[in-house]
Design a protein around this motif. Structure first.
Motif, mmCIF file in Angstrom:
data_model
loop_
_atom_site.group_PDB
_atom_site.id
_atom_site.type_symbol
_atom_site.label_atom_id
_atom_site.label_comp_id
_atom_site.label_asym_id
_atom_site.label_seq_id
_atom_site.Cartn_x
_atom_site.Cartn_y
_atom_site.Cartn_z
ATOM 1 N N SER A 165 0.774 -1.463 -0.107
ATOM 2 C CA SER A 165 0.100 0.080 0.019
ATOM 3 C C SER A 165 0.958 1.134 -0.143
ATOM 4 O O SER A 165 0.426 2.319 -0.433
ATOM 5 C CB SER A 165 -0.980 0.069 1.199
ATOM 6 N N LEU A 166 2.073 1.031 0.325
ATOM 7 C CA LEU A 166 3.264 2.374 0.582
ATOM 8 C C LEU A 166 3.903 2.367 -0.870
ATOM 9 O O LEU A 166 4.695 3.305 -1.087
ATOM 10 C CB LEU A 166 4.171 2.136 1.757
ATOM 11 N N SER A 283 7.315 5.507 5.501
ATOM 12 C CA SER A 283 6.300 6.110 6.288
ATOM 13 C C SER A 283 5.429 6.914 5.331
ATOM 14 O O SER A 283 6.270 7.616 4.268
ATOM 15 C CB SER A 283 6.503 6.824 7.564
ATOM 16 N N LYS A 284 4.319 7.046 5.327
ATOM 17 C CA LYS A 284 3.458 7.854 4.599
ATOM 18 C C LYS A 284 2.335 8.315 5.319
ATOM 19 O O LYS A 284 1.393 7.532 5.632
ATOM 20 C CB LYS A 284 2.964 7.296 3.170
ATOM 21 N N ASP A 285 1.951 9.573 5.370
ATOM 22 C CA ASP A 285 0.924 10.211 6.427
ATOM 23 C C ASP A 285 1.099 9.147 7.598
ATOM 24 O O ASP A 285 1.929 9.383 8.437
ATOM 25 C CB ASP A 285 -0.386 10.052 5.673
ATOM 26 N N ASN A 286 0.102 8.481 8.135
ATOM 27 C CA ASN A 286 -0.092 7.818 9.407
ATOM 28 C C ASN A 286 0.307 6.339 8.982
ATOM 29 O O ASN A 286 -0.348 5.451 10.051
ATOM 30 C CB ASN A 286 -1.562 7.925 10.046
ATOM 31 N N ALA A 345 4.589 13.654 11.587
ATOM 32 C CA ALA A 345 5.944 13.861 11.795
ATOM 33 C C ALA A 345 6.861 12.719 12.628
ATOM 34 O O ALA A 345 7.701 12.565 12.156
ATOM 35 C CB ALA A 345 5.925 15.208 12.568
ATOM 36 N N SER A 346 5.887 12.242 13.549
ATOM 37 C CA SER A 346 6.786 11.030 14.283
ATOM 38 C C SER A 346 7.218 9.956 13.312
ATOM 39 O O SER A 346 8.264 9.313 13.541
ATOM 40 C CB SER A 346 6.036 10.487 15.506
ATOM 41 N N LYS A 349 10.069 10.674 11.303
ATOM 42 C CA LYS A 349 11.508 10.902 12.199
ATOM 43 C C LYS A 349 11.753 9.309 12.219
ATOM 44 O O LYS A 349 13.116 9.067 12.003
ATOM 45 C CB LYS A 349 10.855 11.471 13.452
ATOM 46 N N TYR A 350 10.850 8.370 12.380
ATOM 47 C CA TYR A 350 11.388 6.879 12.411
ATOM 48 C C TYR A 350 11.776 6.810 11.123
ATOM 49 O O TYR A 350 13.128 6.068 11.039
ATOM 50 C CB TYR A 350 10.047 6.089 13.004
ATOM 51 N N ALA A 351 11.141 7.054 9.823
ATOM 52 C CA ALA A 351 11.876 6.557 8.549
ATOM 53 C C ALA A 351 13.157 7.245 8.212
ATOM 54 O O ALA A 351 14.003 6.462 7.756
ATOM 55 C CB ALA A 351 10.669 7.009 7.750
#
Length: 410
Positions: A165-166, A283-286, A345-346, A349-351
Motif C-alpha cells: 500500500s506504500l 512512512s506515508k501520512d499515518n 511527523a513522528s 522521524k522514524y523513517a
C-alpha cells in the motif's frame, strides 16, 4: 471499532513494537492472521544490538537464563579443510565486548506476548484491504470486521500488504535457498558455546548451540530447477545437506543426522532491493512499515530479527512524541488535525532514522553472502586465504549499532 494504533503481524517486529509502546504507556492492537503465534524457524542468532533492545523491553534477563552466551565465532573452509578465522566476543584492544546467543523463536514470541496486556493480540484477523478515511485508516478484515485507526504499522512480513500500500514491490528472490534444522541431544551435545560457520564451494552453513542439549543449524545454497522436489521433501533435504557438507568433522555430520525430519524446513531467501529502501516511502501520512515488511534481507549477517527489534524500539520512541504532546483546543476537529500532523511527523522521524540502517544491512548482507557462498575459484581463494577475518569482523561491526534507548519523555 476504533483504535489509536493497529499493528499488522504478531511476529518479532510486531510484538516488540507493541511491547515497546506498552512500556511507554501507549496501547495498541496487534492483528495476526493465523490462529496462534507462528514459530517457523526454530532459532536464530541474537547479537549485541538485539540484547540491547530486549533489555529495553524488560525481558532480556529472563531470556538469558535459558540460552548460552557464546565465546566467539569460528570460520572454516570445507574446501581447504581448515580454519580460516576465529574471533572472540570478549573485549579486546579497540573492540567492544559482544553478547551473542542463539535464541529460540517460540520462547521469544511467547515472552513478548505474555508481557502485553490481555486482548492486545487478535488472532484470525487477516487484513484484506486498506482505505483512507480522512485522518484515519480503515481496515477491512476477512471476518467482516471494520477497524479505524489513527496509526497503521505494517509488521506483516516479507509479503506485506501494508508495504504494497506504500508502493513497495515484492521482495526479490536472491537465487538462494536455506534449509534450517533443530537437533536435540538428550545426553548433551558436547559443543563449546561458539558459532561454527562453514564456507564451501557454492554452499554456506553453520551450527549454533542454543543450550546444553539443543543445536540450531542452517544450510544455504544456490538453487536450480532440479531442486524443485527437494524443497518439499524434508528427507531429501537432509540427504542433500549431508551429501554437500564437504570436509567437516563427524561431529558436524552427526548433528544433521540427529535432526528429525519434522524439524527441517526450507525457504527461499528474499531481500528488498536497496534502491527501494532509499526511494520508497517507509512512512506515508499515518502508515509505516517495520521488520521484514520494511527491510527483508538475506541471513548472512544474522541481523533479520535483531534489526526488527531495533525497529520496534525506535518506532515506539518516535510515536510516543505524538501521543504525549497534548494540546488543548476548543475545536475538536482542529485538535484531530494537529494530532494527525504530530503522528505524521513522528513516523517521518522514524523513517529518517531507519532508512540508512536498513539500506546498510540489506546491501552488506547480500555482499557477505555472495562472497561466503561463492562458487568462483578466485573469489573462493580470496575468501579462504585473505577475506575470512574481515568478513567475520564486518558481521560483528554491524551488530554494534547504537539505536538509542526506550525512554519515556514525560
Amino acid at each position: 471499532m476504533s483504535e489509536d494504533i493497529v499493528i499488522v503481524g504478531a511476529g518479532i517486529a510486531g510484538l516488540s513494537t507493541a511491547l515497546a509502546l506498552h512500556r511507554l504507556g501507549i496501547n495498541s492492537l496487534v492483528l495476526e492472521s493465523s490462529t496462534n503465534l507462528r514459530s517457523s524457524g526454530a532459532a536464530f542468532l541474537t547479537w549485541t544490538n538485539a540484547w540491547q533492545a530486549l533489555d529495553a523491553l524488560g525481558i532480556g534477563n529472563s531470556l538469558r537464563a535459558h540460552h548460552l552466551r557464546y565465546h566467539g565465532i569460528v570460520a572454516m573452509s570445507t574446501v581447504l579443510d581448515a580454519q580460516t578465522a576465529e574471533v572472540t566476543f570478549t573485549a579486546e584492544g579497540y573492540r567492544k565486548e559482544h553478547e551473542v546467543r542463539c535464541l529460540k523463536r517460540k520462547e521469544l514470541l511467547e515472552t513478548l506476548a505474555n508481557e502485553l496486556p490481555s486482548g492486545t493480540i487478535r488472532f484470525c484477523s487477516k487484513v484484506v484491504s486498506i482505505e483512507d478515511g480522512g485522518y484515519l485508516k480503515i481496515l477491512y478484515l476477512a471476518d467482516g470486521t471494520i477497524l479505524r485507526t489513527k496509526v497503521l504499522i505494517g509488521c506483516d512480513g516479507v509479503n506485506s500488504a501494508v508495504a504494497r500500500s506504500l508502493g513497495f514491490n515484492e521482495a526479490s528472490f536472491a537465487g538462494r535457498y536455506a534449509i534450517k534444522g533443530y537437533a536435540v541431544f538428550e545426553e548433551g551435545h558436547g559443543f563449546d558455546p561458539k558459532f561454527l560457520q562453514f564456507n564451501g564451494k557454492g554452499v554456506r552453513y553453520g551450527v549454533i548451540p542454543c543450550d546444553g542439549n539443543s543445536l540450531y543449524w542452517f544450510f544455504t545454497w544456490s538453487s536450480s530447477t532440479q531442486d524443485r522436489d527437494l524443497k518439499e521433501n524434508p528427507m531429501k533435504m537432509k540427504q542433500f545437506v549431508l551429501h554437500d557438507l564437504g570436509k567437516v568433522p563427524d561431529t558436524i555430520r552427526n548433528v544433521i543426522e540427529k535432526t528429525k525430519v519434522d524439524d527441517i524446513v526450507c525457504s527461499p531467501l528474499r531481500f528488498r532491493a536497496p534502491w527501494e529502501i532509499l526511494w520508497r516511502d517507509i512512512s506515508k501520512d499515518n502508515v509505516c512499515v517495520a521488520g521484514d515488511a520494511f527491510h527483508p534481507m538475506t541471513p548472512d549477517l544474522g541481523q533479520e530479527a535483531c534489526s526488527a527489534l531495533e525497529d520496534g524500539i525506535v518506532l515506539a520512541r518516535c510515536l510516543a512524541e505524538a501521543f504525549t504532546e497534548i494540546e488543548s483546543t476548543d475545536d475538536d476537529s482542529q485538535e484531530e488535525a494537529r494530532e494527525y500532523e504530530r503522528i505524521k511527523a513522528s513516523l517521518s522521524k522514524y523513517a529518517k532514522e531507519r532508512r540508512w540502517r536498513g539500506f546498510d544491512l540489506v546491501t552488506t548482507a547480500y555482499m557477505v553472502g555472495s562472497i561466503q557462498q561463492t562458487n568462483e575459484k578466485v573469489i573462493g581463494f580470496l575468501r579462504d586465504k585473505i577475506l575470512a577475518p574481515f568478513l567475520v569482523g564486518l558481521i560483528m561491526k554491524k551488530a554494534s549499532f547504537d539505536f538509542g534507548q526506550l525512554t519515556p519523555i514525560w
